[in-house]
Enzyme design. Sequence first.
Site, PDB file in Angstrom:
ATOM      1  N   LYS A 181      -4.915  17.403  16.329  1.00 17.35           N
ATOM      2  CA  LYS A 181      -4.147  16.546  15.424  1.00 17.35           C
ATOM      3  C   LYS A 181      -4.840  15.184  15.255  1.00 17.35           C
ATOM      4  CE  LYS A 181      -0.959  19.626  14.782  1.00 17.35           C
ATOM      5  NZ  LYS A 181      -1.576  20.734  15.524  1.00 17.35           N
TER       6      LYS A 181
HETATM    7  C1  LIG Z   1       3.039  22.412  10.968  1.00 16.29           C
HETATM    8  C2  LIG Z   1       3.080  22.521  12.463  1.00 16.29           C
HETATM    9  N1  LIG Z   1       4.267  22.557  13.080  1.00 16.29           N
HETATM   10  C3  LIG Z   1       4.367  22.626  14.414  1.00 16.29           C
HETATM   11  C4  LIG Z   1       3.255  22.684  15.217  1.00 16.29           C
HETATM   12  C5  LIG Z   1       3.404  22.831  16.685  1.00 16.29           C
HETATM   13  O1  LIG Z   1       2.847  21.778  17.424  1.00 16.29           O
HETATM   14  P1  LIG Z   1       2.326  22.024  18.927  1.00 16.29           P
HETATM   15  O2  LIG Z   1       1.057  22.785  18.840  1.00 16.29           O
HETATM   16  O3  LIG Z   1       2.139  20.642  19.446  1.00 16.29           O
HETATM   17  O4  LIG Z   1       3.392  22.771  19.636  1.00 16.29           O
HETATM   18  C6  LIG Z   1       1.986  22.649  14.620  1.00 16.29           C
HETATM   19  C7  LIG Z   1       0.757  22.719  15.426  1.00 16.29           C
HETATM   20  O5  LIG Z   1      -0.319  22.958  14.943  1.00 16.29           O
HETATM   21  C8  LIG Z   1       1.906  22.561  13.206  1.00 16.29           C
HETATM   22  O6  LIG Z   1       0.719  22.547  12.592  1.00 16.29           O
END
Ligand SMILES: Cc1ncc(COP(=O)(O)O)c(C=O)c1O
Length: 367
Positions: A181
Amino acid sequence: MKIPQFKPYIGAEEYKNIKECFDNNWVTEGKKSKEFVNQLNELVGVKYGVLAPNGTLSLYLGLKALGIGSGDEVIVPNFSFYASASSVIMAGAKPVFAEVDIENLQVNINQVEKKITRKTKAIMPVHVYGMSCDIEKIMQLSKKYKLKIIEDAAQGIGLKYKGKHVGSFGEIGSFSFFADKTITTAEGGYLCTDSQDIYNKLLYLRNQGRINRGSFIHPELGFNFRMNDIQSSMGLAQLKKLDFIIKAKNENYALYNQNLKQEKFKIIKPIEGSTFVPFRIAILFDDIFQKEKTEKELNLGGVETRTFFYPLDRQPQFKRKYNLFFKPKKDSVSLSLYKKGLCLPSYVGLSEKEITYICKKINESIL
Ligand SMILES: Cc1ncc(COP(=O)(O)O)c(C=O)c1O
């Protein structure tokens, strides 16, 4: 050449901050986490915020704080990361998928409206690939139908729509700090709200049903969804670099624009009103054959690419378990995007030489 899809922009500053946690002998959630939340609240322009272990659990916490559970439906874009839907299932509710616009990958407002039923409790707009969706129109829908909005802004830190930070429009905004990110804490998440009531619910839910640690009396039902100071101290160093990261990513984007011929494909651009924090440089081909050829040649040339998201209504487990609910269309916008889309590296530190090399490979691959 070997060019990975992503490299986090971390270094001595993060290391120094983490070391401080060791020097102070405080590694669990404490002062650094408080400071991290305060700075995030200020950046996003919200009254309240809490940290979460990652963006998936942050969405889950948000849904629970909105009172979403069994029998409820939440409208989610069909084109998103798996967690946008799995968090709804984890909360006990049913995700209902709405199609996106092929030109900009963001959820289509008419498609969302079509999916509203008596069971719909919330809409989860997603700001895809570092571009805002038309959040203003989503907010209008939410008013018309009295629906809650939980924005999945996992890929949207630093991103604005008409001057307002994404994640600050709906009842709740949710962010991820995973390693790929815009800023990272290795794993991590953050949720924000302007509602004191939602904030209170989040405090209990994330910290074992109590507000302060050290007490063994738990007035509410809650769990352990905390982050820790090692991660937050890393986040504080990352926040200091955010402006630079956004600038550098936009410079990468400009170089791609200059060097790519854009014959038989186009670079996806944000909608009007949205800034751009290129989480991915997303290109969409006119046909599958050309996409596969370019992808193969980039990979053979040492460039790591990513496909676009696979449609949520076709995810194998969702299909198996919820076959009755989800009947994926043979051809949908999201499926077409999956087949014809390709993500190019966009990380900070990518050199001009590397971007020109990637562009040359792509231009040469065009039939
Ligand atoms: C659009 C979206 N939502 C939720 C998430 C979930 O985040 P995490 O990987 O920190 O659990 C991601 C992760 O890539 C994402 O791209």
